[in-house]
Design an enzyme around this catalytic site. Structure first.
Site, short mmCIF file in Angstrom:
data_model
loop_
_atom_site.label_atom_id
_atom_site.label_comp_id
_atom_site.label_asym_id
_atom_site.label_seq_id
_atom_site.Cartn_x
_atom_site.Cartn_y
_atom_site.Cartn_z
CG HIS A 57 -0.79 -0.58 2.58
ND1 HIS A 57 0.44 -0.87 3.01
CD2 HIS A 57 -0.85 1.51 3.41
CE1 HIS A 57 1.35 -0.55 4.35
NE2 HIS A 57 0.09 0.80 5.02
CG HIS A 59 -0.28 4.48 4.52
ND1 HIS A 59 -0.79 3.05 5.71
CD2 HIS A 59 -0.85 5.19 4.19
CE1 HIS A 59 -1.56 3.79 5.66
NE2 HIS A 59 -1.95 5.20 5.10
CG ASP A 61 5.09 3.49 7.83
OD1 ASP A 61 3.92 3.74 6.56
OD2 ASP A 61 4.60 2.29 8.52
CG HIS A 62 4.46 -0.17 4.14
ND1 HIS A 62 3.82 -1.06 4.94
CD2 HIS A 62 3.47 0.70 5.64
CE1 HIS A 62 3.25 -1.82 6.00
NE2 HIS A 62 2.91 0.21 6.38
CG HIS A 119 -3.88 -0.01 6.69
ND1 HIS A 119 -3.93 0.40 8.09
CD2 HIS A 119 -2.42 0.37 6.64
CE1 HIS A 119 -2.56 1.40 8.49
NE2 HIS A 119 -2.52 1.59 6.88
CG ASP A 138 1.20 -1.09 7.46
OD1 ASP A 138 1.96 -2.50 8.27
OD2 ASP A 138 1.20 -0.25 7.54
CG HIS A 176 3.76 -1.90 11.91
ND1 HIS A 176 4.82 -0.65 12.05
CD2 HIS A 176 3.35 -1.23 10.68
CE1 HIS A 176 4.60 0.54 10.92
NE2 HIS A 176 3.36 0.04 9.65
FE FE Z 1 2.66 0.78 8.20
ZN ZN Z 2 0.00 1.48 6.72
#
Ligand code: FE
Ligand code: ZN
Length: 246
Positions: A57, A59, A61-62, A119, A138, A176
């Site tokens: 996805h 985001h 942090d990905h 998400h 996530d 995570h």
């Molecule tokens: Fe994340």
């Molecule tokens: Zn995420």
């Protein structure tokens, strides 16, 4: 066909990037690189060269490491970035857009793409059926599920039902280390679940010793994850709201 080698790379405060290597073809794939340098170092320490990035996805942090890994990969023939077609506008580094039902290969290892919206609206997962492994981003965590930023409890419930139908042995690679917080919340909504109480104790010990708790398995989640065990979408939504407020 040799087994995939899967390496956990902890980055940022609690992200896990997964480095996946096929010894037969030498293909090496990264799932959700939040950042580039630790991933490039982990690959080079094993004399692997990254050939693919798969995003679940949009985001940051990905996907934050996509561009720098792709740049570095020019030194060895390049790498291909695959991710959700529905989020192409938010992941401008994508080379290949995929959606539920599509198939992607790492060497001779086949992964099926699943649509798992909630998400984020275009979130996907990658299921290696023969390897009994699924990369869920996530969407699901050990004893938890992702926040419903761009979707509904009904969608997340459908995702959980799909995961629950997999074999118990399937390893679940989430993005995570949220396990301890999730376990402490889970016992408050399912206090009579002995397997959950035992797992909380095991997770507390593991985290106190600095050990990771991911990957998990479908069997462990079926026994202890209140979101996977929720009987209805309404119940999933209720406990998701409780967790958000916790
Ligand atoms: Fe994340
Ligand atoms: Zn995420």
């Amino acid at each position: 066909m040799s087994a995939l080698e899967i390496v956990r790379i902890p980055v940022l405060s609690d992200n896990y990037v997964w480095l996946v290597h096929d010894p037969d073809s030498k293909a090496t794939m990264v799932v959700d690189p939040a950042v580039a340098d630790p991933v490039l170092e982990a690959a080079s320490a094993r004399s692997w060269t990254i050939t693919d990035i798969w995003n679940t996805h949009w985001h940051p942090d990905h996907t934050g490491g996509n561009a720098a890994i792709k740049e570095a990969a020019k030194a060895w023939g390049g790498c291909t970035i695959t991710g959700p077609a529905a989020e192409f506008a938010r992941i401008p580094t994508l080379d290949v857009q995929v959606k539920g039902g599509d198939r992607v290969m790492l060497g001779a290892h086949l992964a099926e793409v699943w649509d798992v919206p909630a998400h984020t609206a275009g979130h996907i997962a990658y299921h290696f059926a023969q390897d009994e492994a699924i990369f869920v981003g996530d969407t699901m965590f050990a004893m938890g599920c992702g926040r419903l930023f761009e979707g509904t409890a009904e969608q997340m419930f459908a995702n959980m039902q799909q995961f629950a139908a997999l074999d118990d042995a399937t390893r679940v690679y989430c993005a995570h280390e949220y396990t301890l917080s999730n376990a402490r919340f889970a016992v408050t909504v399912d206090p009579d679940n002995g397997a959950l109480v035992d797992r909380l104790a095991a997770v507390e010990a593991a985290r106190a010793a600095g050990e990771p708790t991911v990957p998990t398995t479908i069997g462990a989640e079926r026994a202890t994850n209140p979101f996977l065990r929720a009987p209805t979408a309404a119940e999933l939504g209720r406990i998701r709201a409780l967790k958000d407020a916790a």
